[in-house]
Design a protein around this motif. Sequence first.
Motif, PDB file in Angstrom:
ATOM      1  N   GLU A 420       0.841  -1.189  -0.057  1.00 23.60           N
ATOM      2  CA  GLU A 420      -0.040  -0.054   0.004  1.00 23.60           C
ATOM      3  C   GLU A 420       0.894   1.156  -0.107  1.00 23.60           C
ATOM      4  O   GLU A 420       0.613   2.229  -0.543  1.00 23.60           O
ATOM      5  CB  GLU A 420      -0.816  -0.055   1.124  1.00 23.60           C
ATOM      6  CG  GLU A 420      -1.914   1.003   1.218  1.00 23.60           C
ATOM      7  CD  GLU A 420      -3.232   0.908   0.200  1.00 23.60           C
ATOM      8  OE1 GLU A 420      -3.470   1.761  -0.288  1.00 23.60           O
ATOM      9  OE2 GLU A 420      -3.491  -0.373   0.019  1.00 23.60           O
ATOM     10  N   VAL A 423       1.085   2.994  -3.261  1.00 25.79           N
ATOM     11  CA  VAL A 423      -0.074   3.706  -3.672  1.00 25.79           C
ATOM     12  C   VAL A 423       0.205   5.199  -3.016  1.00 25.79           C
ATOM     13  O   VAL A 423      -0.016   6.202  -3.628  1.00 25.79           O
ATOM     14  CB  VAL A 423      -1.055   3.014  -3.222  1.00 25.79           C
ATOM     15  CG1 VAL A 423      -2.273   3.989  -3.814  1.00 25.79           C
ATOM     16  CG2 VAL A 423      -1.302   1.897  -3.801  1.00 25.79           C
ATOM     17  N   THR A 424       0.586   5.178  -1.790  1.00 24.86           N
ATOM     18  CA  THR A 424       0.668   6.509  -1.049  1.00 24.86           C
ATOM     19  C   THR A 424       1.818   7.221  -1.833  1.00 24.86           C
ATOM     20  O   THR A 424       1.899   8.418  -1.845  1.00 24.86           O
ATOM     21  CB  THR A 424       1.352   6.229   0.312  1.00 24.86           C
ATOM     22  OG1 THR A 424       0.153   5.437   1.020  1.00 24.86           O
ATOM     23  CG2 THR A 424       1.354   7.426   1.041  1.00 24.86           C
ATOM     24  N   ARG A 427       0.312   8.651  -4.752  1.00 27.35           N
ATOM     25  CA  ARG A 427      -0.493   9.766  -4.506  1.00 27.35           C
ATOM     26  C   ARG A 427      -0.064  11.098  -4.242  1.00 27.35           C
ATOM     27  O   ARG A 427      -0.327  12.025  -4.695  1.00 27.35           O
ATOM     28  CB  ARG A 427      -1.336   9.448  -3.496  1.00 27.35           C
ATOM     29  CG  ARG A 427      -2.439  10.331  -2.906  1.00 27.35           C
ATOM     30  CD  ARG A 427      -3.004   9.997  -1.773  1.00 27.35           C
ATOM     31  NE  ARG A 427      -3.437   8.705  -1.517  1.00 27.35           N
ATOM     32  CZ  ARG A 427      -4.915   8.355  -1.729  1.00 27.35           C
ATOM     33  NH1 ARG A 427      -5.576   9.334  -1.893  1.00 27.35           N
ATOM     34  NH2 ARG A 427      -5.141   7.099  -1.396  1.00 27.35           N
ATOM     35  N   PHE A 741      -5.867  -2.677 -12.844  1.00 22.58           N
ATOM     36  CA  PHE A 741      -6.174  -1.531 -12.516  1.00 22.58           C
ATOM     37  C   PHE A 741      -7.254  -1.017 -13.594  1.00 22.58           C
ATOM     38  O   PHE A 741      -8.323  -0.300 -13.066  1.00 22.58           O
ATOM     39  CB  PHE A 741      -4.879  -0.418 -12.854  1.00 22.58           C
ATOM     40  CG  PHE A 741      -5.301   0.943 -12.795  1.00 22.58           C
ATOM     41  CD1 PHE A 741      -5.176   1.646 -11.408  1.00 22.58           C
ATOM     42  CD2 PHE A 741      -5.364   1.867 -13.741  1.00 22.58           C
ATOM     43  CE1 PHE A 741      -5.630   3.261 -11.457  1.00 22.58           C
ATOM     44  CE2 PHE A 741      -5.356   3.196 -13.797  1.00 22.58           C
ATOM     45  CZ  PHE A 741      -5.624   3.758 -12.622  1.00 22.58           C
ATOM     46  N   TYR A 752      -7.435   6.126  -6.877  1.00 20.89           N
ATOM     47  CA  TYR A 752      -6.512   5.623  -5.815  1.00 20.89           C
ATOM     48  C   TYR A 752      -6.925   4.208  -5.272  1.00 20.89           C
ATOM     49  O   TYR A 752      -6.195   3.404  -4.737  1.00 20.89           O
ATOM     50  CB  TYR A 752      -6.272   6.434  -4.781  1.00 20.89           C
ATOM     51  CG  TYR A 752      -5.473   7.697  -5.388  1.00 20.89           C
ATOM     52  CD1 TYR A 752      -3.954   7.672  -5.679  1.00 20.89           C
ATOM     53  CD2 TYR A 752      -6.056   9.047  -5.399  1.00 20.89           C
ATOM     54  CE1 TYR A 752      -3.305   8.831  -6.334  1.00 20.89           C
ATOM     55  CE2 TYR A 752      -5.417  10.025  -6.021  1.00 20.89           C
ATOM     56  CZ  TYR A 752      -3.995   9.790  -6.310  1.00 20.89           C
ATOM     57  OH  TYR A 752      -3.482  10.855  -6.686  1.00 20.89           O
ATOM     58  N   LEU A 755      -6.107   1.608  -7.959  1.00 22.20           N
ATOM     59  CA  LEU A 755      -4.629   1.468  -7.767  1.00 22.20           C
ATOM     60  C   LEU A 755      -4.413   0.756  -6.443  1.00 22.20           C
ATOM     61  O   LEU A 755      -3.498  -0.295  -6.728  1.00 22.20           O
ATOM     62  CB  LEU A 755      -3.746   2.774  -7.678  1.00 22.20           C
ATOM     63  CG  LEU A 755      -2.396   2.735  -7.782  1.00 22.20           C
ATOM     64  CD1 LEU A 755      -1.998   1.960  -9.269  1.00 22.20           C
ATOM     65  CD2 LEU A 755      -1.682   4.102  -7.790  1.00 22.20           C
ATOM     66  N   SER A 756      -5.033   0.735  -5.364  1.00 22.94           N
ATOM     67  CA  SER A 756      -4.795   0.237  -4.181  1.00 22.94           C
ATOM     68  C   SER A 756      -5.106  -1.422  -4.446  1.00 22.94           C
ATOM     69  O   SER A 756      -4.372  -2.254  -4.204  1.00 22.94           O
ATOM     70  CB  SER A 756      -5.556   0.764  -3.204  1.00 22.94           C
ATOM     71  OG  SER A 756      -5.307  -0.115  -1.904  1.00 22.94           O
ATOM     72  N   VAL A 759      -2.606  -2.877  -6.739  1.00 21.84           N
ATOM     73  CA  VAL A 759      -1.326  -3.224  -6.393  1.00 21.84           C
ATOM     74  C   VAL A 759      -1.211  -4.275  -5.252  1.00 21.84           C
ATOM     75  O   VAL A 759      -0.473  -5.245  -5.085  1.00 21.84           O
ATOM     76  CB  VAL A 759      -0.428  -1.702  -5.751  1.00 21.84           C
ATOM     77  CG1 VAL A 759       0.939  -2.188  -4.928  1.00 21.84           C
ATOM     78  CG2 VAL A 759      -0.141  -0.905  -7.006  1.00 21.84           C
ATOM     79  N   PRO A 811       2.626   2.351 -10.588  1.00 22.84           N
ATOM     80  CA  PRO A 811       1.583   3.059 -10.036  1.00 22.84           C
ATOM     81  C   PRO A 811       1.724   4.568 -10.183  1.00 22.84           C
ATOM     82  O   PRO A 811       0.450   5.115 -10.412  1.00 22.84           O
ATOM     83  CB  PRO A 811       1.675   2.675  -8.453  1.00 22.84           C
ATOM     84  CG  PRO A 811       2.311   1.316  -8.602  1.00 22.84           C
ATOM     85  CD  PRO A 811       3.484   1.384  -9.657  1.00 22.84           C
TER      86      PRO A 811
END
Length: 838
Positions: A420, A423-424, A427, A741, A752, A755-756, A759, A811
């Motif tokens: 995760e 993903v952060t 972002r 995705f 997001y 994407l989360s 991933v 990502p």
Amino acid sequence: MLRDALRRTIGFVTDHNVLTLVVMLVLTGVVAGGGIPQVDQASQAGADADAFDNERIQKAEYVQNNYGDRDDGPNRTLRQVYVRNESGDVLTRDSLIAGLAYQQSLLDNKSVRASLHDPGITGLSNLVATRVAGDPNATVDEQVAALDNASDAEVDRAIAETVQQDPRAQRFLPTDHDHNATTSTDRRMLVPIAFDADSDDRNRTEAALYEVAQDAGGANVFTLTGPAADEYRSHFFTQMVQLVVPVALALILFVLAFSYRDLVDIVVGMTGVVLSVLWMFGLLGWFGVGAGVITIIPVVLVTGLSIDFGFHVFNRYREERGAEEDIREPMGRGVRLVATALILVTVTAAIGFLSNLANPLPVIQDLGITITLGVVSALVLFVTVVPALKISIDGLLERVGLDRRKQALGRGRFLEPVLESSVTLARRAAPVVVVLALLVGLAGGAAWTGLEQESFQGGDQEIAEWKQELPGPLGWETNPYAEQSSHVDETYQPASTDDARQTRILIENDVTADDTLEDIRAGVDQTDEEGLLLDRSSGQVVQSPTTVMQRTAARNETFAAVLAAEDTDDNGVPDRNLDRVYDAFYAADAENASTVIERTDGEYRSVLVTMSLTADWAETDSTVATLEDTSSTMAGDGRSATVVGSLAVNASVLDELTDSILLTMLVALVAIVLTLSAVFRLMHGSATLGAVVAVPIGIVVGLVIAGMYLLDIPLTLLTALLMSLVIGLGVDYNIHVGDRFADELHAGKDTYAALSAAVTGTGGALLGSTLTSAGAFLTIALVPSTQLQSFAALVVIALLASFAVSVLVLPSGLVLWKRFSPADLATPTPGEDALPQD
């Protein structure tokens, strides 16, 4: 149409799992059972020179067309038998008699006697024994008797006189042997085999040389003939399989057990893996594709890719199955969702692997075909046999009360937060991540110019003691062939010029200039000063216009007079009126003259120099550099000289390959970008998304090049050609993430959230796939072969780089694509499944 066909096929598999297993079992019997016995295990190591088009190869073909092969060579081949005593002396009565006993054993063989060419088996033992016997024509039995009956003083005196006075003796002794020394740790015997002997007799003679040497004392008497080499290759392959396969299998099972935490899934997944490998070999047999020692690479690679397919099939099934659902429906949904991505992976990987069909090396062509057939086999089996077997076993277990619901990979409390975090990162800093990744990829690509080029990378290595001490079949049993071969190369010069590495230099244009032959002689002398020419071998070490002229003049007085008249400094080399000299040469002996001087329509267009060298493949680079200096000396005003021997041609091929491999990879990358763009446009309504998924492969290539630079992996003919495999490996992981995705966007999630899910949903499977595949290839590092180790390192770097790019860089690329995409993905109509993957 494609979606409907895929849906119907998967529906049939999940609804009729038992029938599917029966049909696939029968098909396996046909493909594997019928094909494997047909597999050709012959080695294919040659290259197709027609695939290259550079000046050196053109000149080599010109020489072949205008000079052809020499037809005045010997009508026999020399085989060598070596006597070695590392801590003792092979110039003793006992050792010499042992050598003669070896000859007696050979001569007891009818095929050996029928195949021998004059003067028969010769060695230092014969020279000494005939001297003691006082009869140069003494038989081997008489030679043994003479040595037996002579006193120690007589034998010692005969040895000293032979070594110090008989020039023939040095041919049987090491290159650095002191002419006055009467002791030595090494000597050899020469066995001439007639070309015109019966082929069966020749083969039996080759076998007898090896077998009698084995019976005569192992390491003290040995030969490196064909049977010895065949035995070594067979031994090496067996030891490699016994060491690599158990270790790789143990590592794979460990990772699978840790990832799946379920014995049934491990068994079902490994069943698919084994069947994929069996199908691969079966298809090799049916299609007539060769398989050799290097086939261990496709086996490990296809095993890794098959496990990757299994991770995604099982993982998506685990995600899809609800609390109250039966097995069939979630399995059908899961396989439909992964099938398109698996097909994409197969197609794009095949583009990378099959690009090797353009390679001139048959072994590399076969490697690309073999891996492609293995990947296609895995695709077929993991959307049919594996789901059907999973349904059958889980259904049976649940009927007896066992709950078969399992947690999806990547959803664990430790792994999910790690995944995760990417993903952060996307972002918060997507542009920064993409820019940094591109810069790192470009920097890695720039390291290409710093990679060391080697025409030959060291062969088999010394076996480490700990490998020999492993328990049971894991322990590597040594074979002396490799060490003996290396020792012979270091100890002896070739026994004759025909057994030596030869090079040719083609001199063209204005070859009638007065200084032509003088410059050729200066070039030959320069090569000799560098220590490249043989000096202890029989035959003509140098064949040039001058040497052939001198032999002709010795038997033709008319030509001898012309040669002397045009030699102003009496050094044996004519230095004026070369037109007249060449005319007289052709008049005296046109057949021999045509082997060194080209005459077309009365015009002299080129001359040819052939030299027998002490060099081997391991010394290619330094040897070619010296020969280039030699050719420069032979060239003159208006005259060119080109080195066209095998060493120089091989170096030229490597240069051409390394110059073009980046372009080849670029073309493969463009093909994959176009393929993914077209498929993503068809399946998801966005060609640009397909391009975004494909482009990071370029970063993977850059990272692989950087890894080669940092680990000192050189560019050889093999590693340069195998770089295209990186494309086939690098595309896999990106497709899984990108397609998942798109699937989540179709389902209505925002950027997001999609994407989360992509991933974390695929990250666990990708990590498991990376660990198993990279671990399996790391086991190849146990094999004592420098080239296999370099290839394994290259693949491991590619796998690690592909995983890192797919979960760290892609990502951020997907976030930027969604941010700047002109339109959302098309939403599927109600009731229609999008066909992405996880």
